[in-house]
Write a protein that holds these residues in place. Structure first.
Motif, PDB file in Angstrom:
ATOM      1  N   LEU A  11      -5.781 -34.666 -40.335  1.00 20.22           N
ATOM      2  CA  LEU A  11      -5.294 -33.491 -41.048  1.00 20.22           C
ATOM      3  C   LEU A  11      -3.875 -33.717 -41.547  1.00 20.22           C
ATOM      4  N   ALA A  12      -3.605 -33.262 -42.763  1.00 18.50           N
ATOM      5  CA  ALA A  12      -2.261 -33.347 -43.321  1.00 18.50           C
ATOM      6  C   ALA A  12      -1.487 -32.103 -42.905  1.00 18.50           C
ATOM      7  N   VAL A  13      -0.407 -32.298 -42.185  1.00 16.11           N
ATOM      8  CA  VAL A  13       0.423 -31.193 -41.726  1.00 16.11           C
ATOM      9  C   VAL A  13       1.648 -31.118 -42.619  1.00 16.11           C
ATOM     10  N   ILE A  14       1.953 -29.903 -43.106  1.00 17.51           N
ATOM     11  CA  ILE A  14       3.109 -29.719 -43.973  1.00 17.51           C
ATOM     12  C   ILE A  14       4.148 -28.854 -43.277  1.00 17.51           C
ATOM     13  N   LYS A  15       5.335 -28.813 -43.820  1.00 18.22           N
ATOM     14  CA  LYS A  15       6.406 -27.975 -43.300  1.00 18.22           C
ATOM     15  C   LYS A  15       6.283 -26.577 -43.894  1.00 18.22           C
ATOM     16  N   LEU A  16       6.814 -25.612 -43.177  1.00 18.15           N
ATOM     17  CA  LEU A  16       6.720 -24.218 -43.597  1.00 18.15           C
ATOM     18  C   LEU A  16       7.415 -23.980 -44.941  1.00 18.15           C
ATOM     19  N   GLU A  17       8.482 -24.677 -45.228  1.00 22.60           N
ATOM     20  CA  GLU A  17       9.186 -24.486 -46.492  1.00 22.60           C
ATOM     21  C   GLU A  17       8.345 -24.902 -47.710  1.00 22.60           C
ATOM     22  N   ASP A  18       7.307 -25.702 -47.491  1.00 19.09           N
ATOM     23  CA  ASP A  18       6.453 -26.165 -48.590  1.00 19.09           C
ATOM     24  C   ASP A  18       5.311 -25.214 -48.916  1.00 19.09           C
ATOM     25  N   VAL A  19       5.126 -24.155 -48.129  1.00 16.71           N
ATOM     26  CA  VAL A  19       4.045 -23.199 -48.362  1.00 16.71           C
ATOM     27  C   VAL A  19       4.464 -22.219 -49.466  1.00 16.71           C
ATOM     28  N   PRO A  21       3.575 -18.614 -51.717  1.00 14.48           N
ATOM     29  CA  PRO A  21       2.859 -17.343 -51.530  1.00 14.48           C
ATOM     30  C   PRO A  21       1.456 -17.388 -52.124  1.00 14.48           C
ATOM     31  N   ALA A  22       0.543 -16.668 -51.508  1.00 14.57           N
ATOM     32  CA  ALA A  22      -0.840 -16.504 -51.971  1.00 14.57           C
ATOM     33  C   ALA A  22      -1.617 -17.820 -52.000  1.00 14.57           C
ATOM     34  N   THR A  23      -1.262 -18.766 -51.133  1.00 16.12           N
ATOM     35  CA  THR A  23      -2.044 -19.991 -51.001  1.00 16.12           C
ATOM     36  C   THR A  23      -2.691 -19.998 -49.625  1.00 16.12           C
ATOM     37  N   LYS A  24      -3.663 -20.856 -49.447  1.00 18.40           N
ATOM     38  CA  LYS A  24      -4.361 -20.908 -48.161  1.00 18.40           C
ATOM     39  C   LYS A  24      -4.830 -22.323 -47.885  1.00 18.40           C
ATOM     40  N   GLY A  25      -5.308 -22.527 -46.659  1.00 16.19           N
ATOM     41  CA  GLY A  25      -5.852 -23.821 -46.284  1.00 16.19           C
ATOM     42  C   GLY A  25      -4.818 -24.841 -45.852  1.00 16.19           C
ATOM     43  N   HIS A  26      -3.656 -24.390 -45.404  1.00 11.82           N
ATOM     44  CA  HIS A  26      -2.612 -25.315 -44.974  1.00 11.82           C
ATOM     45  C   HIS A  26      -2.687 -25.562 -43.473  1.00 11.82           C
ATOM     46  N   ASN A  27      -2.242 -26.711 -43.054  1.00 11.60           N
ATOM     47  CA  ASN A  27      -2.108 -27.050 -41.642  1.00 11.60           C
ATOM     48  C   ASN A  27      -0.621 -27.141 -41.337  1.00 11.60           C
ATOM     49  N   ILE A  28      -0.144 -26.211 -40.509  1.00  9.84           N
ATOM     50  CA  ILE A  28       1.273 -26.116 -40.201  1.00  9.84           C
ATOM     51  C   ILE A  28       1.414 -25.951 -38.694  1.00  9.84           C
ATOM     52  N   ILE A  29       2.359 -26.640 -38.095  1.00 11.63           N
ATOM     53  CA  ILE A  29       2.655 -26.443 -36.679  1.00 11.63           C
ATOM     54  C   ILE A  29       3.949 -25.644 -36.606  1.00 11.63           C
ATOM     55  N   VAL A  30       3.857 -24.440 -36.029  1.00  7.92           N
ATOM     56  CA  VAL A  30       5.012 -23.549 -35.960  1.00  7.92           C
ATOM     57  C   VAL A  30       5.178 -23.026 -34.540  1.00  7.92           C
ATOM     58  N   LYS A  31       6.363 -22.553 -34.231  1.00  9.92           N
ATOM     59  CA  LYS A  31       6.654 -21.944 -32.931  1.00  9.92           C
ATOM     60  C   LYS A  31       6.747 -20.433 -33.125  1.00  9.92           C
ATOM     61  N   VAL A  32       6.165 -19.676 -32.189  1.00  6.24           N
ATOM     62  CA  VAL A  32       6.229 -18.223 -32.243  1.00  6.24           C
ATOM     63  C   VAL A  32       7.593 -17.793 -31.716  1.00  6.24           C
ATOM     64  N   LEU A  55       6.483 -13.474 -35.838  1.00  2.22           N
ATOM     65  CA  LEU A  55       7.496 -14.217 -36.570  1.00  2.22           C
ATOM     66  C   LEU A  55       7.392 -15.653 -36.087  1.00  2.22           C
ATOM     67  N   VAL A  56       7.061 -16.558 -36.996  1.00  2.00           N
ATOM     68  CA  VAL A  56       6.863 -17.964 -36.657  1.00  2.00           C
ATOM     69  C   VAL A  56       7.812 -18.820 -37.482  1.00  2.00           C
ATOM     70  N   GLY A  57       8.066 -20.022 -37.010  1.00  2.73           N
ATOM     71  CA  GLY A  57       8.949 -20.890 -37.767  1.00  2.73           C
ATOM     72  C   GLY A  57       8.902 -22.326 -37.310  1.00  2.73           C
ATOM     73  N   ASP A  58       9.435 -23.181 -38.144  1.00  2.00           N
ATOM     74  CA  ASP A  58       9.674 -24.576 -37.788  1.00  2.00           C
ATOM     75  C   ASP A  58      11.135 -24.867 -38.141  1.00  2.00           C
ATOM     76  N   GLU A  59      11.507 -26.134 -38.192  1.00  4.79           N
ATOM     77  CA  GLU A  59      12.911 -26.462 -38.453  1.00  4.79           C
ATOM     78  C   GLU A  59      13.341 -26.189 -39.896  1.00  4.79           C
ATOM     79  N   THR A  60      12.388 -25.839 -40.772  1.00  7.98           N
ATOM     80  CA  THR A  60      12.721 -25.639 -42.189  1.00  7.98           C
ATOM     81  C   THR A  60      12.729 -24.183 -42.632  1.00  7.98           C
ATOM     82  N   ALA A  61      11.958 -23.301 -41.975  1.00  3.55           N
ATOM     83  CA  ALA A  61      11.844 -21.913 -42.444  1.00  3.55           C
ATOM     84  C   ALA A  61      11.174 -21.044 -41.385  1.00  3.55           C
ATOM     85  N   THR A  62      11.168 -19.724 -41.633  1.00  4.90           N
ATOM     86  CA  THR A  62      10.437 -18.771 -40.800  1.00  4.90           C
ATOM     87  C   THR A  62       9.534 -17.941 -41.698  1.00  4.90           C
ATOM     88  N   ALA A  63       8.483 -17.349 -41.109  1.00  2.00           N
ATOM     89  CA  ALA A  63       7.551 -16.525 -41.873  1.00  2.00           C
ATOM     90  C   ALA A  63       6.910 -15.509 -40.940  1.00  2.00           C
TER      91      ALA A  63
END
Length: 82
Positions: A11-19, A21-32, A55-63
């Motif tokens: 699986l291709a994992v991306i960073k949260l900053e690369d997501v 709006p209104a897209t789907k099907g991403h693999n992201i590892i985030v911390k709650v 509220l979740v986030g990684d080292e690049t962004a929160t969402a």
């Protein structure tokens, strides 16, 4: 079972900053960071219904992630990785 694990490794994992709006099907590892249960009740047929805003986030962004029964609501607790 071994074949299923191979799929997870590819699986291709991306960073949260690369997501976007209104897209789907991403693999992201985030911390709650924070979780708030906004709805927790039983339906008339006896099934439970739980909705949590996380509220979740990684080292690049929160969402803000809305978790429902089938989309990791139980795992969406503070300091977990989802």
């Amino acid at each position: 079972m071994r074949g299923d694990l191979g799929l997870l490794w590819n699986l291709a994992v991306i960073k949260l900053e690369d997501v976007q709006p209104a897209t789907k099907g991403h693999n992201i590892i985030v911390k709650v960071v924070e979780r708030k249960i906004v709805l927790d009740k039983r339906r008339t047929n006896g099934e439970g219904l739980r909705i949590a805003e996380c509220l979740v986030g990684d080292e690049t962004a929160t969402a803000l992630f809305t978790a429902r029964n089938g989309t990791r609501a139980p795992e969406c607790s503070r300091a977990n990785f989802v």
